[in-house]
Design an enzyme around this catalytic site. Structure first.
Site, short mmCIF file in Angstrom:
data_model
loop_
_atom_site.label_atom_id
_atom_site.label_comp_id
_atom_site.label_asym_id
_atom_site.label_seq_id
_atom_site.Cartn_x
_atom_site.Cartn_y
_atom_site.Cartn_z
N ASP A 97 106.32 -26.95 7.44
CA ASP A 97 105.81 -28.25 7.89
C ASP A 97 104.92 -28.84 6.80
OD1 ASP A 97 107.04 -28.07 10.43
OD2 ASP A 97 105.43 -26.73 11.09
N LEU A 98 105.35 -29.92 6.19
CA LEU A 98 104.69 -30.47 5.01
C LEU A 98 103.22 -30.77 5.28
CD1 LEU A 98 105.02 -31.52 2.12
CD2 LEU A 98 105.58 -33.75 3.09
N ASP A 99 102.35 -30.15 4.45
CA ASP A 99 100.90 -30.39 4.48
C ASP A 99 100.28 -30.07 5.84
OD1 ASP A 99 100.84 -31.22 1.82
OD2 ASP A 99 101.31 -33.29 2.35
N GLU A 100 100.89 -29.18 6.61
CA GLU A 100 100.35 -28.84 7.93
C GLU A 100 100.09 -27.35 8.08
OE1 GLU A 100 102.54 -30.48 11.18
OE2 GLU A 100 102.62 -32.50 10.32
#
Length: 287
Positions: free
Chosen positions: A229-232
């Site tokens: 999950d991008l940047d999470e």
């Protein structure tokens, strides 16, 4: 002279007697505990987290035998997830960067000063712009261009380099490419990223100009583990600074890059020193 150390990290269901069992085991095998931190999410049915740092010169067992005994005597009865990190075995880092140099050079400078307990055998970049800067530190620089069409081959080439170099941890020092799930899966909770903390408010190009035009009063930076999950991914550290209408876009960017350098350096130190335990999408950091 420094005394050889090891660090024991534990996550398990909370229960009475965990600290006594761990400390008793280490004492019985000749270890001296020099630091111990613990945290419980809930004393009744919660998760328990522990970090113990102990000296190793007087252990009565080698590393393999000690770990086997710990698994049998302590870890299995308490259903522990655990690992022991030995300070004598320095972790090997790979740095990834694109064109912006501030986070990369901060890490290399700290490493050269002996302030990071790690080895840095190589840097990988999708641009050739920082080769000279990196090679001044005596670190190998690998230029691996990335396009939409060549991304799978570029990642395969990068992973092959990491395998040959025995890489333990990947640090994205402003590497402006999204890693594939297959790449991330090779280093679970071992890819560290840094970015500005405007997300998800100011997405895309020139976030500092977007923030300036919106009149933000606080800017910041976030260091986290990379997940699909991008940047999470789980956050290790954040930093903030107040700003005013008197500061320009360039001022905000300079301050933001300073925050990024400092936050990434702290997060990296904490990872290398075994101070971070992941629980779901959160971290327990014994800093």
């Amino acid at each position: 002279m420094s005394v050889p150390l090891a660090r024991l990290l534990i996550t398990c269901p909370d229960a009475p007697g965990i600290v006594a069992a761990v400390s008793g085991f280490l004492r019985n095998h000749g270890a001296n505990i020099t630091a111990l931190d613990q945290h419980s999410t809930d004393p009744e049915g919660g998760r328990f987290f522990l970090r113990a740092e102990f000296t190793t010169p007087h252990l009565d067992l080698g590393a393999g035998a000690l770990e086997a005994a710990f698994a049998r005597v302590v870890a299995e009865p308490f259903e522990m997830e655990w690992r022991i990190l030995y300070a004598s075995r320095r972790q090997r880092l790979a740095l990834m960067v694109s064109k912006v140099d501030h986070a990369l050079l901060e890490i290399l400078w700290l490493w050269r000063r002996g302030e990071l307990d790690a080895e840095i055998p190589l840097v990988v970049s999708n641009h050739d712009a920082l080769r000279e800067e990196v090679e001044r530190f005596g670190v190998a620089f690998h230029h691996i261009p990335v396009t939409r069409e060549t991304k799978p081959e570029a990642e395969a080439q990068t992973l092959a380099l990491y395998e040959d170099a025995g890489i333990d941890l990947v640090v994205l020092a402003r590497y402006m490419q999204i890693l594939s799930p297959a790449f991330v899966g090779r280093y679970p909770q071992r890819i560290l990223n840094i970015h500005h903390s405007f997300l998800p408010a100011f997405i895309g190009a020139d976030p500092y100009r977007q923030a300036f035009e919106r009149g933000v009063k606080v800017i910041g930076a976030t260091a986290h583990y990379v997940t699909d999950d991008l940047d999470e991914g789980p956050i290790l550290e954040q930093g903030v600074a107040r700003v005013t209408h008197r500061q320009s876009v360039a001022d905000l960017k300079r301050l933001g890059q300073t925050l990024e350098r400092d936050v990434l350096a702290r997060a990296l130190r904490w990872h290398l020193e075994g101070r971070v335990l992941v629980h779901g999408n959160k971290t327990v950091v014994f800093a």
